[in-house]
Write a protein that holds these residues in place. Structure first.
Motif, PDB file in Angstrom:
ATOM      1  N   SER A  12       4.372  -8.395 -18.015  1.00 39.21           N
ATOM      2  CA  SER A  12       4.784  -7.516 -16.913  1.00 39.21           C
ATOM      3  C   SER A  12       5.519  -8.325 -15.850  1.00 39.21           C
ATOM      4  O   SER A  12       5.748  -9.531 -15.991  1.00 39.21           O
ATOM      5  CB  SER A  12       3.560  -6.817 -16.320  1.00 39.21           C
ATOM      6  OG  SER A  12       2.592  -7.773 -15.899  1.00 39.21           O
ATOM      7  N   THR A  13       5.904  -7.665 -14.770  1.00 40.04           N
ATOM      8  CA  THR A  13       6.599  -8.320 -13.663  1.00 40.04           C
ATOM      9  C   THR A  13       5.739  -8.243 -12.415  1.00 40.04           C
ATOM     10  O   THR A  13       5.356  -7.143 -11.979  1.00 40.04           O
ATOM     11  CB  THR A  13       7.964  -7.657 -13.400  1.00 40.04           C
ATOM     12  OG1 THR A  13       8.763  -7.752 -14.587  1.00 40.04           O
ATOM     13  CG2 THR A  13       8.693  -8.352 -12.262  1.00 40.04           C
ATOM     14  N   LEU A  14       5.454  -9.406 -11.842  1.00 39.41           N
ATOM     15  CA  LEU A  14       4.586  -9.533 -10.680  1.00 39.41           C
ATOM     16  C   LEU A  14       5.432  -9.806  -9.448  1.00 39.41           C
ATOM     17  O   LEU A  14       6.239 -10.741  -9.427  1.00 39.41           O
ATOM     18  CB  LEU A  14       3.599 -10.689 -10.897  1.00 39.41           C
ATOM     19  CG  LEU A  14       2.663 -11.047  -9.750  1.00 39.41           C
ATOM     20  CD1 LEU A  14       1.691  -9.905  -9.460  1.00 39.41           C
ATOM     21  CD2 LEU A  14       1.901 -12.338 -10.060  1.00 39.41           C
ATOM     22  N   VAL A  15       5.257  -9.008  -8.395  1.00 40.67           N
ATOM     23  CA  VAL A  15       5.996  -9.165  -7.152  1.00 40.67           C
ATOM     24  C   VAL A  15       5.077  -9.816  -6.119  1.00 40.67           C
ATOM     25  O   VAL A  15       3.974  -9.314  -5.853  1.00 40.67           O
ATOM     26  CB  VAL A  15       6.511  -7.811  -6.632  1.00 40.67           C
ATOM     27  CG1 VAL A  15       7.315  -8.007  -5.356  1.00 40.67           C
ATOM     28  CG2 VAL A  15       7.355  -7.113  -7.692  1.00 40.67           C
TER      29      VAL A  15
ATOM     30  N   VAL B 290      -3.211 -15.496 -14.619  1.00 39.05           N
ATOM     31  CA  VAL B 290      -2.047 -14.687 -14.984  1.00 39.05           C
ATOM     32  C   VAL B 290      -1.392 -15.289 -16.229  1.00 39.05           C
ATOM     33  O   VAL B 290      -1.162 -16.501 -16.309  1.00 39.05           O
ATOM     34  CB  VAL B 290      -1.046 -14.618 -13.821  1.00 39.05           C
ATOM     35  CG1 VAL B 290       0.274 -13.993 -14.265  1.00 39.05           C
ATOM     36  CG2 VAL B 290      -1.638 -13.830 -12.667  1.00 39.05           C
ATOM     37  N   ASP B 291      -1.068 -14.460 -17.203  1.00 44.71           N
ATOM     38  CA  ASP B 291      -0.452 -14.927 -18.445  1.00 44.71           C
ATOM     39  C   ASP B 291       0.909 -15.567 -18.188  1.00 44.71           C
ATOM     40  O   ASP B 291       1.644 -15.182 -17.264  1.00 44.71           O
ATOM     41  CB  ASP B 291      -0.275 -13.767 -19.425  1.00 44.71           C
ATOM     42  CG  ASP B 291      -1.610 -13.233 -19.935  1.00 44.71           C
ATOM     43  OD1 ASP B 291      -2.624 -13.953 -19.794  1.00 44.71           O
ATOM     44  OD2 ASP B 291      -1.630 -12.099 -20.462  1.00 44.71           O
ATOM     45  N   GLU B 292       1.264 -16.526 -19.032  1.00 41.52           N
ATOM     46  CA  GLU B 292       2.536 -17.227 -18.877  1.00 41.52           C
ATOM     47  C   GLU B 292       3.742 -16.334 -19.108  1.00 41.52           C
ATOM     48  O   GLU B 292       4.855 -16.643 -18.658  1.00 41.52           O
ATOM     49  CB  GLU B 292       2.584 -18.422 -19.835  1.00 41.52           C
ATOM     50  CG  GLU B 292       1.592 -19.526 -19.482  1.00 41.52           C
ATOM     51  CD  GLU B 292       1.746 -20.728 -20.394  1.00 41.52           C
ATOM     52  OE1 GLU B 292       2.613 -20.677 -21.287  1.00 41.52           O
ATOM     53  OE2 GLU B 292       1.003 -21.717 -20.199  1.00 41.52           O
ATOM     54  N   ASP B 293       3.546 -15.227 -19.815  1.00 42.96           N
ATOM     55  CA  ASP B 293       4.675 -14.339 -20.093  1.00 42.96           C
ATOM     56  C   ASP B 293       4.946 -13.338 -18.977  1.00 42.96           C
ATOM     57  O   ASP B 293       5.816 -12.480 -19.094  1.00 42.96           O
ATOM     58  CB  ASP B 293       4.473 -13.601 -21.415  1.00 42.96           C
ATOM     59  CG  ASP B 293       3.233 -12.706 -21.422  1.00 42.96           C
ATOM     60  OD1 ASP B 293       2.517 -12.673 -20.398  1.00 42.96           O
ATOM     61  OD2 ASP B 293       2.989 -12.044 -22.455  1.00 42.96           O
TER      62      ASP B 293
END
Length: 336
Positions: free
Chosen positions: A40-43, A54-57
């Motif tokens: 996913s995308t984390l802001v 948090v996963d590396e991807d």
């Protein structure tokens, strides 16, 4: 941007602005990293640390205030007209690349963009716009003084100093260096407006600033002040970029985003910044290609030129001095 974004630990007052920044994305506001799916995308805001586990991807996107922000302080919770969104780093972190640095180092600046940049810069200078657009008292340059140096103060625990000033990081240390290196100049010190408002902590021994300068200026608009001085000496302050736009000489004792491109005197050069930029190329990258601009109606994104329209109108209709309730509001903010 992806269809879905996860914004981590954002204050409630920033959440509507985030939604305005990403009108085509579904945004989930999360308080715990466990709520973040893989890939996913984390802001994140500014230099907020990536949560443990948090996963590396997971792609990280960082948000910060833009360079033409508002009429009033962000610490007063004044809504911004500009934020930056960076998928690489963040512009004030000189220890690593940012999206802005990559843009300045390798971006294409065609003639149409440079013409637009020149017009934008000319209008900013003519209208006296800066980041916060505060101040009501016009500063008078002393008669008979041939060289005036402005030293802008900064918030000493700010991330821009922690990540952008590998040497000196205090306002007093900067003032001492400027005075020692320029004994015959008239040195003007302007404390940071957040410090003057007592919304951020005063710097180490900053109360002694008058010992190392000729004058301390508090309530003069930065745009007017910059037009009246000859040079600006600073750590990482945005004031240096604002001074460059006005044709002033700028000496950097830290490593702000606008240093290292051949337009400033750099006490501690950034070795990886090798490209030489014109002023209009710098302005095109910093003010046109990098930020987002947000209409004050809270609904849509706008162009830099439209943002100038809104800032000029906002400033014209704002009071020269804060309303009576502002200090009461700050009283509670200081305790929060």
């Amino acid at each position: 941007m992806p269809e879905t974004l996860y914004a981590y630990q954002f204050s409630y007052w920033k959440r509507p602005v985030i939604k305005q920044c990403f009108p085509n994305s579904k945004i989930y506001f999360i308080e715990r990293a466990e709520a973040l799916p893989s890939a996913s995308t984390l802001v994140l805001w500014g230099m907020c640390r990536v949560p443990a586990g948090v996963d590396e991807d997971v792609q990280v996107v960082r948000i910060e205030d833009g360079f033409l922000r508002s009429v009033g302080l962000g610490t007063d919770l004044i809504r911004p007209v500009s934020w930056v969104v960076d998928k690489v780093g963040i512009y004030f972190d000189a220890t690593r690349l940012s999206g802005l640095e990559e843009l300045l180092a390798s971006g294409d600046f065609d003639q149409a963009l440079l013409s637009r940049s020149a017009k934008l810069r000319a209008r900013i200078v003519a209208s006296g716009l800066t980041k916060y657009n505060l101040g009501a008292e016009r500063w008078q340059r002393p008669d008979g003084v041939h060289r005036v140096i402005l030293v802008p103060g900064q918030v000493e625990n700010d991330a821009s100093l922690a990540y952008g000033a590998p040497g000196e990081r205090t306002n007093i240390g900067l003032l001492k260096a400027v005075r020692t290196g320029n004994p015959d100049a008239y040195v003007v010190y302007k404390p940071h407006p957040d410090v003057h408002a007592r919304l951020r902590a005063e710097g180490q021994n900053e109360k002694d600033a008058c010992r190392w300068c000729d004058e301390v200026v508090i309530n003069s608009p930065m745009g007017d002040l910059l037009m009246a001085v000859d040079e600006v000496h600073l750590l990482t302050s945005l004031t240096g970029f604002e001074a460059l736009m006005r044709g002033k000489l700028v000496t950097c004792y830290g490593q702000p985003f606008y240093a290292g491109w051949g337009l400033t005197t750099d006490i501690i050069p950034v070795a990886r910044r090798l490209r030489r930029l014109t002023l209009d190329e710098l302005v095109a990258g910093v003010l046109i290609k990098y930020p987002l601009y947000l209409s004050r109606n809270g609904k849509q994104l706008i162009t830099p030129e439209q943002a100038l329209d809104e800032l000029v109108s906002w400033r014209a209709h704002s009071r020269k001095n804060p309303p009576w309730w502002r200090e009461l509001f700050r009283f509670f903010l200081r305790r929060i």
